[in-house]
Design an enzyme around this catalytic site. Structure first.
Site, short mmCIF file in Angstrom:
data_model
loop_
_atom_site.label_atom_id
_atom_site.label_comp_id
_atom_site.label_asym_id
_atom_site.label_seq_id
_atom_site.Cartn_x
_atom_site.Cartn_y
_atom_site.Cartn_z
N SER A 21 0.78 -1.30 0.15
CA SER A 21 0.16 -0.07 -0.08
C SER A 21 0.73 1.33 0.22
O SER A 21 0.32 2.11 -0.59
CB SER A 21 -1.06 -0.18 1.15
OG SER A 21 -0.29 -0.16 2.35
N GLY A 58 -2.05 -4.34 1.25
CA GLY A 58 -2.39 -5.50 2.02
C GLY A 58 -1.33 -6.45 1.74
O GLY A 58 -1.46 -7.54 2.22
N ASN A 89 3.45 -5.28 5.77
CA ASN A 89 2.31 -5.81 6.14
C ASN A 89 2.61 -7.18 7.02
O ASN A 89 1.95 -7.68 7.99
CB ASN A 89 1.35 -6.39 5.19
CG ASN A 89 0.62 -4.93 4.50
OD1 ASN A 89 0.19 -4.36 5.32
ND2 ASN A 89 0.94 -4.66 3.30
N ASP A 170 -4.83 6.91 9.79
CA ASP A 170 -4.61 5.49 10.28
C ASP A 170 -3.42 5.44 10.90
O ASP A 170 -2.73 4.65 11.65
CB ASP A 170 -4.66 4.57 9.30
CG ASP A 170 -3.71 4.66 8.08
OD1 ASP A 170 -2.92 5.58 8.32
OD2 ASP A 170 -3.88 4.10 7.27
N HIS A 173 -0.07 5.31 7.07
CA HIS A 173 0.09 5.65 5.75
C HIS A 173 0.53 6.99 5.42
O HIS A 173 -0.25 7.79 6.09
CB HIS A 173 -1.09 5.28 4.65
CG HIS A 173 -1.14 3.68 4.75
ND1 HIS A 173 -2.15 3.19 5.60
CD2 HIS A 173 -0.91 2.77 4.07
CE1 HIS A 173 -2.03 1.90 5.30
NE2 HIS A 173 -1.09 1.43 4.38
#
Length: 201
Positions: A21, A58, A89, A170, A173
């Site tokens: 991502s 992801g 991840n 979040d 990011h």
């Protein structure tokens, strides 16, 4: 999954941005994503280049390893440089670092076999995972870069992590301005890797 930030020209160098991502541009407009901003920065420096976005939000290293061949076969031109940005991840899911290392090793081995120069973008373990996990995870990137003769950018999110002004809600990011910080940090390594790739060829 595989997009170019600008129209193709035969004389352009091609960079494949292969990642998760952080490469794909999660939560951002296409022009704000890492591949587009990197391409724009390099073009401002008079480097004729296309940066193809092969980031999938992801993706773990295992998932990226599984799709690598498809991505490479989908390209119309052999990349002059592959930026491998993966592992975040795996770390967030607490996957055994040995598995992460094995998957990244397989990716780098395949790219080396195809004679594609690599810039490996490193990741660091989050502090909440503990020092034992960090001792196993953090050394993966410099060790593999040395093993496969890849260029290394030690920490992809350098200058961004921990700065809420540069992160989405979040807190993981980067925002568009956060990506700009990433690009400023990594661009010299990209230019150097491109130059070395030209010498090798």
């Amino acid at each position: 999954m595989l997009t170019a930030a600008a129209p193709a020209h035969a004389a352009d160098k091609v960079i494949l941005a292969f990642g998760d991502s952080l490469t794909a541009g999660y939560g951002l407009k296409p022009a704000e994503a890492f591949p587009a901003q990197l391409e724009a920065a390099l073009r401002r420096d008079k480097i004729a280049v296309r940066v193809q976005n092969a980031g999938v939000s992801g993706d773990t290293t295992a998932q990226a390893r599984a799709r690598l061949d498809w991505v490479l076969r989908s390209m119309k031109q052999k990349p002059d440089l592959v930026i491998v940005q993966l592992g975040g991840n795996d770390m967030l899911r607490g996957i055994d670092p040995a598995q992460t290392r094995a998957n990244l090793s397989a990716i780098l081995a395949e790219l080396k076999k195809r004679k594609m120069p690599v810039l490996l973008a490193g990741m660091l373990a989050a502090p909440n995972l503990g020092s034992d996990y960090a001792r196993k995870f953090n050394p993966i990137y410099p060790a593999l870069a040395k093993q496969y003769g890849a260029a290394l950018y030690p920490f992809f999110l350098r200058g961004v992590t921990g700065n809420p002004k540069l992160l989405l809600k979040d807190n993981m990011h980067p925002t568009g301005p956060g990506v700009a910080v990433v690009v400023r940090g990594i661009a010299p390594s990209v230019k150097k890797a491109l130059g070395q790739a030209g010498i090798q060829r």
